[in-house]
Design a protein around this motif. Structure first.
Motif, PDB file in Angstrom:
ATOM      1  N   ASN A 112       1.077   4.188  -3.332  1.00 61.84           N
ATOM      2  CA  ASN A 112       0.794   5.409  -2.725  1.00 61.84           C
ATOM      3  C   ASN A 112       1.930   6.200  -3.874  1.00 61.84           C
ATOM      4  O   ASN A 112       1.027   6.925  -4.466  1.00 61.84           O
ATOM      5  CB  ASN A 112       0.734   5.587  -1.284  1.00 61.84           C
ATOM      6  N   SER A 149       2.322   8.772  -7.611  1.00 63.14           N
ATOM      7  CA  SER A 149       2.538  10.734  -6.657  1.00 63.14           C
ATOM      8  C   SER A 149       2.536  11.379  -7.926  1.00 63.14           C
ATOM      9  O   SER A 149       2.711  13.012  -8.046  1.00 63.14           O
ATOM     10  CB  SER A 149       3.374  10.627  -5.454  1.00 63.14           C
ATOM     11  N   PRO A 184       1.481  12.767  -0.075  1.00 60.66           N
ATOM     12  CA  PRO A 184       1.617  12.302  -1.751  1.00 60.66           C
ATOM     13  C   PRO A 184       0.936  12.657  -2.592  1.00 60.66           C
ATOM     14  O   PRO A 184       1.740  11.838  -3.906  1.00 60.66           O
ATOM     15  CB  PRO A 184       0.676  11.099  -1.080  1.00 60.66           C
ATOM     16  N   VAL A 195       1.007  -1.026  -0.818  1.00 61.03           N
ATOM     17  CA  VAL A 195      -0.201   0.097  -0.026  1.00 61.03           C
ATOM     18  C   VAL A 195       0.789   1.386  -0.024  1.00 61.03           C
ATOM     19  O   VAL A 195       0.461   2.605  -0.943  1.00 61.03           O
ATOM     20  CB  VAL A 195      -0.696   0.103   1.600  1.00 61.03           C
ATOM     21  N   HIS A 196       1.960   1.237   0.709  1.00 60.15           N
ATOM     22  CA  HIS A 196       2.780   2.634   0.674  1.00 60.15           C
ATOM     23  C   HIS A 196       3.283   2.678  -0.071  1.00 60.15           C
ATOM     24  O   HIS A 196       3.369   3.825  -1.081  1.00 60.15           O
ATOM     25  CB  HIS A 196       4.083   2.060   1.723  1.00 60.15           C
TER      26      HIS A 196
END
Length: 364
Positions: A44, A48, A331, A40-41
């Motif tokens: 995400n 960006s 982000p 997920v990190h």
């Protein structure tokens, strides 16, 4: 066109813009394996709009982790876990991905930051014996590391090379070698932590020898032209320690060996460091290195505003800007930077409808 949003070549890799997401440890791995948090990190951050995403410090041996929650790439199990994470990220983004290969040296075997971050004794749960160029602890109250012998140096060079081969096999686009922040390779460079009396200590040339050998081992393990970059600390911020003159000499040696770019940070080697923290506090270091080499230079450190980032590039102090904590906080920092500077970027199609009515030309 703002320079921040112009393309740049790093080795054989072309980045669409000059915003680099710097490596940021998440302390959320299990036995070196990435987890759902990393999926997920990283997914995400891959949405960006930055030019490059760098995976956090990834240990080449278990003992090279800062904490027991660090990511590793030292065996088939850790490689398979990272392959699963990369498959998830690449399913949603085509952003180029780099990985930082690292060994924490005497600063390894620590608790996670939210648990205090103190070093864990070798005989305690989640702790292990650390290793370094010399048997000098980072803090006086910590367990001293074991000074690496020649067999240990060879073992670690081979570990860096093996991790590099795994990174290439995973389809990772570039490798960054971690030689900053007081970790193993930086601790060889600094006379404050390297008190060896053999060919790897003493003179500047000797202190650079092992980090350069590691770089050469990685270059030999990857295809010709594959981008291998290095992150350095430009100074220890301690009198008598590693300094910008040494950094320039090291940068020149790296460039002669085919280094594709150099990322200039600072500090982390000694508890007595006195860092003048403030906007652009590390930019003079990147400027000094850039004046001495032709490879791209990355500046980092409290460059939080788009106009500030653009100014660093426009004045020739660096070629790229590294963003870390700022992009965790925001982000979509590259989107907002493009809006403020009058540039365009290409988001995921699923996000096209969010373009503000007042910024009709933001998205391509």
């Amino acid at each position: 066109m703002p320079k921040l949003f112009t393309p740049i070549h790093v080795g054989t890799q072309t980045l669409e813009n000059r915003i680099v997401i710097a490596p940021m440890c998440q302390y959320s791995a299990e036995d070196g394996c990435t987890t759902a948090w990393h999926d997920v990190h990283l997914g995400n951050l891959a949405l960006s709009g930055a030019g490059l995403l760098t995976i956090e410090a990834t240990a080449v041996v278990p003992e090279g982790r800062i904490t027991y929650g660090d990511v590793g790439l030292w065996d088939d199990k850790t490689e398979a876990a990272l392959a699963r994470t990369l498959a998830t990220v690449r399913a949603v983004s085509d952003m180029p991905i780099a990985i930082q290969l690292a060994h924490a040296g005497r600063k390894a075997s620590c608790a996670k930051p939210w648990d205090g971050g103190a070093q864990i004794a070798p005989d305690a749960p989640n702790g292990w014996q650390t290793e370094a160029p010399s048997a000098i602890a980072f803090e006086d109250h910590e367990s001293a590391p074991v000074a690496l012998d020649e067999a240990g140096l060879t073992r670690l060079k081979n570990a860096f090379a093996d991790a590099a081969r795994r990174a290439v096999r995973l389809g990772i686009d570039a490798i960054q070698v971690h030689a900053a922040h007081g970790y193993l390779l930086h601790s060889f460079l600094s006379p404050l932590s390297n008190r060896r009396e053999d060919a790897y200590g003493g003179s500047l040339a000797n202190r650079m020898r092992f980090p350069l050998e590691v770089f050469e081992a990685i270059k030999a393990a990857v295809p010709a032209g594959y981008p291998v970059t290095v992150r350095v600390s430009g100074t220890d911020w301690v009198e008598g320690g590693w300094d910008v003159e040494g950094t320039i000499a090291f940068a020149k040696e790296l460039e002669a060996r085919g280094c594709a770019a150099i990322h200039v940070s600072s500090g982390g080697l000694h508890p007595d460091q006195k860092i003048p923290v403030g906007p652009s506090y590390q930019v003079p270091l990147s400027r000094a290195v850039k004046q001495a080499v032709s490879m791209p230079v990355v500046a980092v450190g409290l460059i939080t505003e788009p106009e500030h980032a653009e100014a660093v590039l426009a004045t020739g102090d660096a070629d790229m800007i590294g963003i870390a904590r700022g992009i965790l906080y925001d982000p979509r920092w590259p989107w907002h930077a493009a809006a403020q500077l009058g540039a365009q970027l290409k988001p995921a199609r699923q996000y096209l409808r969010c373009q503000p009515h007042t910024l009709k030309n933001l998205f391509i």
